[in-house]
Design an enzyme around this catalytic site. Structure first.
Site, PDB file in Angstrom:
ATOM      1  N   TYR A 142       0.875  -1.050   0.054  1.00 51.47           N
ATOM      2  CA  TYR A 142       0.000   0.056   0.257  1.00 51.47           C
ATOM      3  C   TYR A 142       0.845   1.346  -0.069  1.00 51.47           C
ATOM      4  O   TYR A 142       0.431   2.179  -0.628  1.00 51.47           O
ATOM      5  CB  TYR A 142      -1.015  -0.001   1.358  1.00 51.47           C
ATOM      6  CG  TYR A 142      -2.179  -0.716   1.105  1.00 51.47           C
ATOM      7  CD1 TYR A 142      -2.288  -1.870   0.849  1.00 51.47           C
ATOM      8  CD2 TYR A 142      -3.549   0.064   1.368  1.00 51.47           C
ATOM      9  CE1 TYR A 142      -3.620  -2.837   0.614  1.00 51.47           C
ATOM     10  CE2 TYR A 142      -4.770  -0.512   1.347  1.00 51.47           C
ATOM     11  CZ  TYR A 142      -4.722  -2.060   0.938  1.00 51.47           C
ATOM     12  OH  TYR A 142      -5.960  -2.702   0.894  1.00 51.47           O
ATOM     13  N   LYS A 189       3.031 -15.527   2.529  1.00 47.02           N
ATOM     14  CA  LYS A 189       3.503 -16.153   1.168  1.00 47.02           C
ATOM     15  C   LYS A 189       4.885 -16.374   1.126  1.00 47.02           C
ATOM     16  O   LYS A 189       5.549 -15.983   0.270  1.00 47.02           O
ATOM     17  CB  LYS A 189       2.978 -15.190  -0.120  1.00 47.02           C
ATOM     18  CG  LYS A 189       2.729 -16.084  -1.265  1.00 47.02           C
ATOM     19  CD  LYS A 189       1.729 -17.355  -1.221  1.00 47.02           C
ATOM     20  CE  LYS A 189       1.910 -17.817  -2.614  1.00 47.02           C
ATOM     21  NZ  LYS A 189       1.005 -19.292  -2.657  1.00 47.02           N
ATOM     22  N   ASP A 221      -3.031 -18.174   0.588  1.00 47.43           N
ATOM     23  CA  ASP A 221      -4.041 -19.126  -0.106  1.00 47.43           C
ATOM     24  C   ASP A 221      -4.531 -20.198   0.692  1.00 47.43           C
ATOM     25  O   ASP A 221      -5.781 -20.123   0.668  1.00 47.43           O
ATOM     26  CB  ASP A 221      -3.367 -19.677  -1.326  1.00 47.43           C
ATOM     27  CG  ASP A 221      -1.840 -20.352  -1.266  1.00 47.43           C
ATOM     28  OD1 ASP A 221      -1.493 -20.378  -0.100  1.00 47.43           O
ATOM     29  OD2 ASP A 221      -1.433 -21.160  -2.147  1.00 47.43           O
TER      30      ASP A 221
HETATM   31  C1  IPM Z   1     -10.381  -1.137   4.304  1.00 45.96           C
HETATM   32  C2  IPM Z   1     -10.742  -0.321   2.926  1.00 45.96           C
HETATM   33  C3  IPM Z   1      -9.332   0.463   2.548  1.00 45.96           C
HETATM   34  C4  IPM Z   1      -8.299  -0.357   2.529  1.00 45.96           C
HETATM   35  C5  IPM Z   1      -9.624   1.363   1.185  1.00 45.96           C
HETATM   36  C6  IPM Z   1     -10.840   2.120   1.028  1.00 45.96           C
HETATM   37  C7  IPM Z   1      -8.233   2.209   1.058  1.00 45.96           C
HETATM   38  O1  IPM Z   1     -10.695  -1.300   1.838  1.00 45.96           O
HETATM   39  O2  IPM Z   1     -10.166  -0.256   5.194  1.00 45.96           O
HETATM   40  O3  IPM Z   1     -10.335  -2.189   4.468  1.00 45.96           O
HETATM   41  O4  IPM Z   1      -7.771  -1.046   1.451  1.00 45.96           O
HETATM   42  O5  IPM Z   1      -7.425  -0.394   3.626  1.00 45.96           O
END
Ligand code: IPM
Ligand code: MN
Length: 356
Positions: A142, A189, A221
Site C-alpha cells: 500500500y 506467502k 492461499d
Molecule cells: C479497508 C478499505 C481500504 C483499505 C480502502 C478504502 C483504501 O478497503 O479499510 O479495508 O484497503 O485499507
C-alpha cells in the site's frame, strides 16, 4: 470525564452511521457521566469537493489534537476517475499514516442469533467463529514505491517490510492473544515472497518472547480456504496490509454481514481511529437502509482502547447482542427472517433503548 472526538463522516452512508454512533455514545455519556465533544472534519470525496484534496491539513491537525477519531467511510463513483493521488481512498491511507496507526484490529465473531445468516453451513463450519485479525496498516504494498513506465505499458507496486514494522504488529498480536485463547496464526506467502520470509523469521523471534502463546504459520492461499472450511480454528491472525485487507472481508462475510464488523486502528499513543470495515455503500446512501451496527461497535472499541472505559464498551456490545437476539434486523442481515427490516435510525433507537 470530557473526551474530544474528531469525526470524519466521509461519503455515502458515512454521515448516517457516524451520527448513529454519536447518539449511542451520548446515551453512554448520560448513563455513566461522561461528556463526548465532537468536531467534524472533511476527509475523502467530501473533502475533494470542498477543498480539492482528499485530506486537508486542517483535518490532520484536528485529528492530532483530538483524543480519538471516529470515521464513517469514504469514496464513491463520483470520484472514481480521479488520478490515484487525488482519490478519496488516498485520504484514508494518509490519515492512517499521519497518525502512525500501524495496528488494525478487526474482530469477526458469529452471533448465535445470526448463525442462519452465515453463508456457511451451521452443521459444518458456521459455528464457534470468534477471531480477531491484526492487519499491519501503514506498510507493505500500500505504501511501497509504485509507478509506470514512460510508455505507460508497464506498472509496478512494491511490497516492502522492515523487521521493525513486523515486530511492532507482531507484539500487538501476541499481547492480544494472551488475553484470548493464546493462539496466533501468522499469514504470509513465504514460499514465494522474500518479504514474507522476513515476516515469518521476525514473527518467530517475537513469538519466542511469548512462550505461553502458540504460534503457527499459514500460507495466505491456504488461509483463504481455511477461513471457509474451519474458521473456528483461528484465534488471533497477524498479517500484512494487503493480505489483511482481503482476508478481513472474507472473515466478515462468514459472520453474516460486513455491516456488523467494527475496527480499531492504533499506534503507539492512545489516540486511534475507529471505523467500520465496510465501505461507503453509495447505492443505499440516503435511503435509511444502512446498518449502523459496525460503526456503533467501532465506537465501543474506541471506549475500550482509547479511553479505557471497558464497562461502557461492554454496555454497547451487550445492547447490540440483545437487540439482535430479540430478532431486530436491518435489511443486510434479514436472511430468511420475515420481520420488517429496521432503518438505520430505528436500529440505532433500539440499541439506545437497550442501554438502559
Ligand atoms: C479497508 C478499505 C481500504 C483499505 C480502502 C478504502 C483504501 O478497503 O479499510 O479495508 O484497503 O485499507
Ligand atoms: Mn478493505
Amino acid at each position: 470525564m470530557n473526551y474530544n472526538i474528531a469525526l470524519l463522516r466521509g461519503d455515502g452512508i458515512g454521515p448516517e452511521i457516524v451520527d448513529s454512533a454519536c447518539r449511542v455514545l451520548d446515551k453512554i455519556g448520560e448513563k455513566y457521566g461522561h461528556k463526548f465533544n465532537y468536531t467534524p472534519y472533511l476527509m475523502g470525496g467530501c473533502a475533494i469537493d470542498a477543498t480539492g484534496v482528499p485530506l486537508p491539513q486542517e483535518t490532520i491537525d484536528g485529528c492530532l489534537a483530538s483524543d480519538s477519531v471516529l470515521l464513517g467511510a469514504v469514496g464513491g463513483p463520483k470520484w472514481d476517475t480521479l488520478p490515484g493521488h487525488l482519490r478519496p481512498e488516498k485520504g484514508l491511507l494518509g490519515i492512517r499514516a499521519a497518525l502512525g496507526l500501524y495496528t488494525n484490529i478487526r474482530p469477526a465473531k458469529l452471533y448465535a442469533s445470526l448463525s442462519a445468516e452465515s453463508p456457511l453451513r451451521a452443521d459444518i463450519s458456521a459455528r464457534g467463529i470468534d477471531l480477531v485479525m491484526f492487519r499491519e496498516l501503514i506498510g507493505g504494498i500500500y505504501f511501497g514505491e509504485r509507478g509506470r513506465s514512460e510508455d505507460g505499458l508497464t506498472a509496478y507496486d512494491t511490497e516492502k517490510y522492515s523487521t521493525y514494522e513486523i515486530e511492532r504488529i507482531a507484539h500487538a498480536a501476541f499481547k492480544a492473544a494472551r488475553l484470548r485463547r493464546k493462539k496466533v496464526t501468522s499469514i504470509d506467502k513465504a514460499n514465494v515472497l522474500e518479504s514474507s520470509r522476513l515476516w515469518r523469521e521476525t514473527v518467530h523471534k517475537v513469538a519466542a518472547e511469548y512462550p505461553d502463546v502458540t504460534c503457527e504459520d499459514m500460507l495466505v492461499d491456504n488461509a483463504a480456504m481455511q477461513l471457509v472450511k474451519n474458521p473456528a480454528q483461528f484465534d488471533v491472525i497477524v498479517t500484512s496490509n494487503i493480505f489483511g485487507d482481503i482476508l478481513s472481508d472474507e472473515a466478515s462475510q462468514i459472520t453474516g454481514s460486513i455491516g456488523l464488523l467494527p475496527s480499531a486502528s492504533i499506534g503507539d499513543s492512545t489516540r486511534g481511529l475507529y471505523e467500520p470495515i465496510h465501505g461507503s455503500a453509495p447505492d443505499i446512501a440516503g435511503t435509511g437502509k444502512a446498518n449502523p451496527i459496525a460503526t456503533i461497535l467501532s465506537a465501543a472499541m474506541m471506549l475500550r482502547y482509547a479511553f479505557a472505559l471497558e464497562t461502557e464498551a461492554r454496555a454497547i456490545e451487550k445492547a447490540v447482542d440483545d437487540v439482535l437476539a430479540a430478532g431486530h434486523r436491518t435489511g443486510d442481515i434479514l436472511g430468511a427472517s420475515t420481520v420488517t427490516p429496521l432503518s438505520c435510525v430505528e436500529m440505532t433507537d433500539k440499541i439506545i433503548e437497550a442501554i438502559c
